[in-house]
Design a protein around this motif. Structure first.
Motif, mmCIF file in Angstrom:
data_model
loop_
_atom_site.group_PDB
_atom_site.id
_atom_site.type_symbol
_atom_site.label_atom_id
_atom_site.label_comp_id
_atom_site.label_asym_id
_atom_site.label_seq_id
_atom_site.Cartn_x
_atom_site.Cartn_y
_atom_site.Cartn_z
ATOM 1 N N GLU A 173 0.832 -1.200 0.000
ATOM 2 C CA GLU A 173 0.000 0.000 0.000
ATOM 3 C C GLU A 173 0.869 1.253 0.000
ATOM 4 O OE1 GLU A 173 -3.862 -1.887 2.401
ATOM 5 O OE2 GLU A 173 -2.204 -1.025 3.524
ATOM 6 N N GLY A 194 2.258 1.860 -3.445
ATOM 7 C CA GLY A 194 1.211 2.433 -4.282
ATOM 8 C C GLY A 194 0.995 3.911 -3.984
ATOM 9 N N TYR A 195 1.054 4.245 -2.717
ATOM 10 C CA TYR A 195 0.874 5.635 -2.295
ATOM 11 C C TYR A 195 1.982 6.516 -2.876
ATOM 12 C CZ TYR A 195 0.682 9.561 1.044
ATOM 13 O OH TYR A 195 0.614 10.799 1.631
ATOM 14 N N HIS A 221 1.679 6.939 -6.659
ATOM 15 C CA HIS A 221 0.660 7.906 -7.027
ATOM 16 C C HIS A 221 1.174 9.329 -6.830
ATOM 17 C CE1 HIS A 221 -3.178 10.174 -6.690
ATOM 18 N NE2 HIS A 221 -3.510 9.369 -7.675
#
Lengths: 327, 327, 327, 327
Positions: B133, B136-137, B140
């Motif tokens: 996660e 992914g953060y 982004h």
């Protein structure tokens, strides 16, 4: 995917919101669409769903509501729309925890203007204040806040326990309504009840729904139960059974709550599994969108969604027995 | 109280900001007055003080800068004024860590418009993302940020380590300049250096100043040293000695940094002692106001101030030897 | 499987054990066969292997030696045989940490009778004593022990840090030789050096080999480096380079130590990976058996053994450069 | 100091030890004199005291019994004498947790020969095994132990939780009687009950006495309650009230248990306060000596003893109401 409907276990109509802050006060999820914007119609359906289940209040922008992950514009929109939809039927509580005190206060002002009943505040969660610093922080807030407030003990995420002395001090803060404890430490919870017994009307609500009946047995005032987003009447059922002294029924329903927890919150492997599970279950029921705010962002993928769907069906098949009694 | 002046150890003038992001980049404190507002003239004096000491960049709104504790208006003011005062003499880095990604991005936009060189971002610190996660953060953000950025590893406050895989992924993010590591775990730091050796120019800066020389020996690129607010030339001296291969001199100066740490950061009993100590020492030197943002709020009281004053005099009496060499 | 031989990097012969407790003192693994009994011939080969590598002492029954996992008969056998094999060539240190003080003392008696030079003791690791209780515990031991001793800071396993006051107190314990620090916290290590600077001859040894050169740069006295079981002369090389002030060489060799750590200790997924990796590498070199004591028990299975074999070959191919210089 | 006598709340005579392992099984303290030797007459008085209170079993050499802090000779003496005094009136359980499996097994042999009914084993507490390693460890023990056994979950001291899979596996170990859970995490406890519901007769006992009634409400089998050393009939009263379905009485008595906890265990400032408090209260009642094993060693000093005496008097003054009902 066809929509899965759960039976309504709760046939007795609760009295409209009395502001007593006792009972089941679900920590509402924040329905988000794939753009990260508020799913407005989903929010409306969700609120009607839980109000129909007989809940005694709503808590928005808490941990389950992903409050700290949402931009301030979104938080303000969530507050305004929730107050509009609820229309005073039950009290609305709003999480205003932030690492910057001034942002907490600004959000509280907005909440007050929107008709919110009370705010909820955890320790600031970047720097970990010592207990005397924490007490000073709460004392300052108690003066500055435009609304009554609950303290919120959530050490797994804030790194800081609201200690016994801080609870004791909060008893003499006029606007402090009580404490929401999400530590999962029932010894702490019971010691808090013991301290608060000096101030009648001071409420102590439990976070982890797996401990709802036990917290009530110990003298607690209610639960901020994540699963009440999905099955509100089940949680209300435990509360009402305990209120009537029907311990056997409470234990029976509480066992179903443990099933909810084991079946819906253990899919996927991360800490985000609980909120993802609740949101996904709501989506399966056709209630709202289930995207997550960053850093989690993604909702469950196909495999996990399928698993949630199955578990949801299993859970619903276990509920009728309960419903039968409730009827 | 009379003002205590420290000798300037650093006589060589550093080259103007080259944007190389190597060297000493102090995590600037945010000077606050008793109302919690920015002490503007103090900020100006502070910036001139550290630039005179030869530092190679400035990092504002980090942990030492109490960034997460400041309201957004104050953060924006701090950015604009700092850029104005620095006027391009050295690169300015800005901490934009927040629990809400959209607020981080909004602040980054403001920073870009203000002329900031790079931003610094730690994992969101309410929910603890799992490593996938977290990756992914960051991915982004890497797309959305208007400026180059450093990752910031600060597990004691964010609860999450930026793991080896996340570092590896950051190598292929074009705008990622490097990693600032404040874990205090030099094994982690060295493993990060090993991973980053694949990408020349990727910078790894160390937080804890007690490890500055050792981190440089291991191949690190510089320090984000809190004490460089107070004695900038001392820290620059360590960096330059290591650059010249003068290990003996580096060790000698590094021992003085340990003295700074033991003498200024151990007054008072809480985690807030480090920032309070730095701010109080700056106040003793007549540089800026030393109030703290909530939840800490209070600056040191008389007894602790007196102790800081004494330790500061002791430290200054230890410095001339160093100054002599530098001269 | 053919045996993998490593070149001997170390051509200078070390002086025989001077009891100075400086330098590289490997925490010897305890070679166990599939029955959990001591692999006696393996122990002999292992000891000759590390002595040939130039190490300055041996530490048995520590963490790497799985001391707390071994029955007392086995611990006594390990002590007696090691002393017999070493025959006074270097000092032998023995870990006597236990949760029952009387068992620590009984083992120390046996060690003294066997000709051991010093014992090593960490805080008792079931109950976590407060610092004042810990100081009392050490003071009592200091009176009762029949041998000089090192304190052993290992908070990840004992849950308790040996705090600054405890270190300070140990300076006035006549038989206390120093501190072995395996915290991995180099700031702590350097503060310990600062405290101990009052007592010349008080030794501070570092556990994590990844920090060996840095600890020596800071003024440390040597390393209890697990990898020195496998490549003793590499670790001795770092120590000797730092002793000669050849920082560049020390850094070069230290980088190889990081390779050892990354390549041999990261196979398998558990905390037991380090000891399993060292034992497996020794087995690959034909030195000793590599079974583990309970609760770990199992040695690496085929896939992991293969990986260790490959990494070992890679490491050995990296060493000749080092050997060339040493020669 | 005059001896303080507590009224006996428990007038119903319990059936002699049925080996059912349900009910109140106090974790007996180990009475020690100032030399650290067993206070034999104190042990006899203590055992008669708790048996008179109606307890359903005894657990010796657990955490409250300071088992891991005692030398093996002392542990063996404690086992032999306890079995002799009890004479089969109730089941005797013995803690055999050790970091060396062979020492656990040796103690279990001695226990079996002494007539002990069952042993209790926590994860080894120096190295922290991964879950698969822990399961392997328990499986090996299950084969090798000469007696039936309980698993013992005590993560605060062993650093390792006995996870859900390990509990599940223990259901198929023939000699595994159940689980003693001292985590204080009632959600874990309830999940363990859910898993164990597949095996009727598998017992799950709770450690923290503050949760006794709640654990029974959830379906638990009894408590290993430290305070039952001092007031055995109070704890037996809660158990019996719950057995009869008299929830109101159980809650009333449980509140008194919270008073015991708040008043006796919070004197002094360290983790050792609970055991010290229990031992001191027993000493005040004239039952046994109250010295501690190392590393704690010291009993309470005058100020703390005085405080315990006062709290004991207060507690006893609160009990008669309870006694009245029990009568």
């Amino acid at each position: 995917m066809s929509i899965i409907s759960a039976p309504d276990l709760h046939l007795k109509t609760s009295a409209p919101g009395t502001g007593s802050y006792r009972g089941i006060i679900p920590p509402l999820v924040t329905p988000l669409n794939s753009e990260g914007a508020l799913d407005r119609s989903g929010l409306e359906k969700l609120i009607e769903h839980v109000l129909n289940g007989g809940v005694h209040g709503l808590f928005i922008l808490g941990t389950t509501g992903e409050g700290p992950s949402l931009g301030y514009d979104l938080r303000r929109e969530m507050i305004a729309r929730t107050c509009g939809i609820v229309g005073g039927r039950v009290p609305v509580l709003v999480g205003i925890t932030d690492t910057a005190e001034s942002e907490s206060l600004r959000l509280a002002e907005h909440a007050a203007e929107s008709g919110v009943d009370a705010v909820v505040i955890a320790p600031p969660y970047y720097f970990a204040p010592a207990q005397t610093e924490l007490i000073g922080y709460f004392e300052h807030l108690a003066e500055a806040l435009p609304l009554p407030f609950f303290l919120y003990n959530m050490p797994a995420l804030t790194k800081v326990v609201i200690g016994e002395e801080a609870i004791r001090r909060s008893l003499s803060m006029e606007r402090c309504l009580g404490l929401k404890d999400s530590s999962g430490d029932l010894v702490y919870y019971k010691k808090a009840l013991r301290i608060a017994s000096e101030k009648p009307g001071y409420r102590i609500l439990i976070g982890p729904e797996e401990l709802l009946a036990e917290s009530l047995l110990a003298g607690g005032d209610g639960g901020v139960s994540g699963g009440a987003n999905v099955f509100p009447s089940l949680y209300v059922g435990v509360f009402e059974a305990m209120e009537c002294g029907d311990f056997t029924e409470a234990v029976r329903l509480q066992k179903l709550i443990l099933e909810v927890s084991c079946r819906l919150y253990g899919v996927g492997q991360y800490g985000s599994a609980i909120i993802r599970g609740i949101k996904c279950a709501l989506h399966c029921q056709g209630i709202c969108e289930d995207f997550m705010a960053p850093p989690y962002r993604e909702r469950f993928r196909t495999a996990e969604r399928k698993r949630i769907e199955e578990e949801l069906r299993t859970l619903i098949s276990m509920l009728p027995q309960a419903a039968a009694v409730a009827a």
